[in-house]
Design a protein around this motif. Structure first.
Motif, PDB file in Angstrom:
ATOM      1  N   SER A  96       0.838  -1.202   0.000  1.00 15.68           N
ATOM      2  CA  SER A  96       0.000   0.000   0.000  1.00 15.68           C
ATOM      3  C   SER A  96       0.872   1.250   0.000  1.00 15.68           C
ATOM      4  O   SER A  96       2.073   1.205   0.275  1.00 15.68           O
ATOM      5  N   ASP A  97       0.271   2.380  -0.308  1.00 21.11           N
ATOM      6  CA  ASP A  97       1.013   3.632  -0.458  1.00 21.11           C
ATOM      7  C   ASP A  97       1.791   4.023   0.790  1.00 21.11           C
ATOM      8  O   ASP A  97       2.822   4.704   0.699  1.00 21.11           O
TER       9      ASP A  97
ATOM     10  N   TYR B  64       5.628   3.614   0.971  1.00 23.58           N
ATOM     11  CA  TYR B  64       6.500   4.361   0.065  1.00 23.58           C
ATOM     12  C   TYR B  64       6.958   5.691   0.666  1.00 23.58           C
ATOM     13  O   TYR B  64       7.633   6.475   0.010  1.00 23.58           O
TER      14      TYR B  64
ATOM     15  N   TYR C  42       8.120   4.678  -6.753  1.00 30.98           N
ATOM     16  CA  TYR C  42       7.124   3.698  -7.167  1.00 30.98           C
ATOM     17  C   TYR C  42       7.623   2.874  -8.353  1.00 30.98           C
ATOM     18  O   TYR C  42       7.357   1.680  -8.442  1.00 30.98           O
TER      19      TYR C  42
END
Length: 731
Positions: free
Chosen positions: A131-132, A135, A211
């Motif tokens: 999931s974000d 990051y 990403y």
């Protein structure tokens, strides 16, 4: 998500089944434990502390893991796999945030290893997306050092050392493994927030993980920090830049920072140079040495910015314009007919894989004189179009099948640099002349009266070899010790010894094989003078037999493959040939070697100099080759030896024709048959080899006259030899 836009931190701690602390993630072991707790930065309240075991594919635990964590395979066997644990993590964090009246958060970890070296690589290998929140994170060690500049350097910090620095009294033995770490990290954060330095440590500058890898061109004038570059070796030949970026998942590679290396034939050689955004990321990449890509382990070494620019850098405006269209998928086409046009290639690709910009998205690779090489690069705007193009691999265009591969911006630069810098050979090069003074002639022939020493310590000198040989020293011929140098003029680890007879050579090989010299065992093989010469030309010799030398014509480099030549170095003769008079026992009776007309230059001329060729096919591996190459003798040496008898490189005058596109199993017989009726014989034909010792698909043929050569080109150009069309050029 950065802390400047988030209300809370999620303090996260994890452990793997292997190494702990500074080596976390360096052994590719899987995650087995996650512990976390939500911290409200404004109210300084905390959520529930959660601890979750993770079921790894392999339940084997290292001794260190068992000792430090107290976990057992039996306990882990009942846990959930990582992807489900991370789903539970997201749900529980959201629930805790609601109870605290908050909506956003950023992770905070002890250092960067958990996120960069464990979670991202493992998720990539198991093919699920993180999931974000993974990051963007805070490195508590960096934040602590910002708040307390006089504390230990970031790389030396630990949770315990940070707690001791601010006077926190905690007992690690009172809590479960992981629980103590998270509770102590939370206490450290509260202490930092209460300090007067609060304006300097608001958790505002988070660490980020890219990403995806961004492609892009690189200029030779660009400054590249050597502390940011690594060399990866052992890659599958079909690896793309995206595959390499995936191997280094979690680390930030610079834009256009993956440069695949090519061999002398323009094919990938299993190596790549990778440039990271900063030295810290590079150091983390080095910890992935011998991690796996599929079933292969990849070696990772330090490299230099200069090496990266030689591979990835370019100066051509045409290439720069071609690569200026960013975020394109690049496909390389190989084997195109030399008559192929832009329209032909676009028609071959068809409407199902439209080329970006039409003709502007095609780049043909050419020699400096404008002749096509049969290679081209194509741009596609999306993965779907590129995949459609790759389905045409080995389909026919004209009369040739076309190979298609994924490519990179660095490969485009490298291939163009290679071909555009290739000097063509309009005339025959100066022949290599024999410069061996008569007393130092190397014996040739099939009598196996020589031995080869392989694996010598690089510090080994002539005295070490004589000591290693023991009593057999008395059976060495005068001037019979020959050290093989590498490209830097240093010992390569190989040497050849000429013995008085084949019987003596046999005894030495039996007695000394795998005997120790200093801290290394040395292999000893019996060989002939002919085989010795063969190896010194660049071939290989072992107990399985001979492998051909890199090229039958040492001074010729086939123009289809670029050779980056540096100046010829002049090496003192004593560095290559040790004179036994000064070293062998004076009781020995000097004997002249059997006179034989020298065919290859191995020794210095009267001026006591050895001319060695430092032709390097870029990209070259960091370890130098272990054989000596040659260049055409300098003009002065040619003049000095003009009256000497030697074997010419080509046996007769006449016109020279280059053949291209030969089947790789083509021999003299097939070429003579191809030119039947043209008054040729075997001495007229020279098959060219590449620097891997394989046939290059080219040959040079000498015709008795220019008219006959022109006639052959006119009549035979484009004719079939076996299953391939042969192209002929007057040289």
């Amino acid at each position: 998500m950065t802390a400047s836009h988030s209300d809370s931190l999620v303090v996260l701690f994890g452990a793997t089944a292997g190494a702990y602390g500074a080596k976390l993630g360096s052994d590719e072991r899987e995650l087995i434990l996650l512990v976390w707790q939500v911290v409200d930065l404004h109210s300084k309240k905390v959520g529930t502390l959660h601890k979750s075991l993770v079921k790894a594919d392999s339940l084997e635990l290292s001794d260190q893991c068992r000792e430090v964590s107290g976990l057992t395979p039996e306990g882990l066997s009942k846990a959930e796999p990582l992807d489900r644990v991370l789903q539970q993590f997201s749900q529980l964090v959201s629930s805790d945030l609601k109870l605290l009246g908050r909506s956003s958060y950023t992770l905070c970890t002890d250092g960067q290893l958990l996120i960069r070296q464990v979670l991202h690589p493992e998720a990539s290998k198991k093919n699920f997306l993180l999931s974000d929140c993974f990051y963007s994170f805070y490195d508590l060690r960096k934040e602590f050092h910002t708040c307390y500049p006089n504390s230990a350097p970031v790389k030396d910090q630990t949770i315990k050392s940070m707690a001791e620095y601010i006077g926190l009294e905690t007992d690690e033995t009172e809590e479960d493994f992981g629980v103590w770490q998270v509770k102590t990290m939370v206490a450290i954060i509260f202490s930092m927030l209460s300090e007067t330095c609060i304006t300097d440590c608001r958790f505002t500058d988070s660490e980020t993980v890219k990403y995806k890898y961004e492609t892009g061109p690189c200029s030779k004038s660009e400054a590249v920090d050597s502390e940011t570059v690594i060399r990866a070796r052992g890659l599958p030949w079909q690896s793309s830049d995206q595959d390499i970026a995936r191997f280094f998942k979690g680390l930030n590679i610079a834009k256009g920072g993956v440069a695949l290396c090519l061999n002398a034939q323009g094919r990938r050689n299993g190596e790549a140079l990778v440039r990271f955004v900063n030295p810290e990321q590079r150091d983390l990449a080095l910890e992935r040495h011998k991690h796996h890509m599929g079933s292969r382990y990849i070696e990772v070494y330090k490299a230099t910015g200069e090496e990266f620019l030689k591979i990835a850098g370019g100066t051509s405006n045409e290439v720069a314009q071609f690569l200026s269209k960013e975020n394109q998928v690049i496909i390389r086409m190989r084997g195109l007919p030399f008559t192929a046009t832009l329209e032909d290639v676009l028609g071959f690709l068809g409407t199902e894989c439209p080329v970006t910009g039409g003709k502007e998205g095609l780049l043909f690779v050419k020699y400096p004189d404008g002749r096509p090489t049969g290679d081209a690069f194509v741009l596609f705007s999306c993965e779907e179009y590129a995949q459609n193009a790759l389905k045409k691999h080995k389909e026919i265009l004209g009369k040739r099948y076309i190979e298609l591969f994924r490519s990179t911006a660095a490969e485009v630069q490298q291939v163009l640099n290679r071909y555009l810098s290739t000097p063509l050979i309009p005339t025959l090069p100066t022949p290599i002349i024999p410069v061996i003074p008569p007393p130092y002639t190397i014996a040739a022939g099939s009598i196996r009266d020589c031995v080869r020493l392989r694996g010598l310590p690089y510090t080994a000198g002539i005295d070490d070899i004589l000591e290693f040989m023991g009593d057999a020293t008395a059976d060495i011929k005068p001037h019979g010790v020959h050290m093989v140098l590498n490209q830097q003029g240093r010992p390569s680890g190989d040497a050849f010894i000429q013995m008085k007879s084949s019987d003596r050579a046999f005894l030495v090989a039996q007695k000394c094989h795998k005997k120790m010299m200093k801290d290394r065992y040395v292999e000893v093989f019996q060989c002939s003078g002919e085989e010795m010469n063969f190896v010194l030309m660049g071939g290989t010799l072992n107990r399985s037999g001979l492998s051909p030398p890199p090229c039958k014509l040492p001074c010729l480099s086939p123009p289809a493959y670029a050779a980056f030549q540096t100046a010829a170095a002049v090496i003192p003769a004593e560095a290559a040939l040790y004179q036994p008079q000064a070293l062998l026992s004076t009781t020995r009776t000097p004997q002249a070697s059997a006179a034989a007309p020298p065919t290859v230059t191995y020794y210095p001329a009267q001026a006591a100099q050895l001319y060695m060729n430092y032709t390097a096919y870029y990209p070259s591996p960091p370890v130098s080759p272990t054989t000596v190459g040659y260049i055409a003798a300098p003009p002065a040496a040619v003049a000095a030896a003009a009256s000497a008898t030697h074997t010419p490189m080509l046996p007769q005058p006449g016109a020279l024709v280059r053949m291209q596109g030969l089947p790789y199993n083509t021999g003299m017989k097939e070429i003579l048959s191809f030119f039947q009726g043209y008054q040729l014989h075997t001495d007229s034909i020279l098959v060219l080899y590449n620097f891997s010792g394989q046939p290059s698909g080219e040959a040079l043929v000498t015709f008795p006259s220019l008219d006959l050569a022109k006639k052959a080109v006119a009549e035979k150009n484009g004719r079939l030899l076996g299953s391939r069309y042969i192209e002929l050029y007057l040289v």
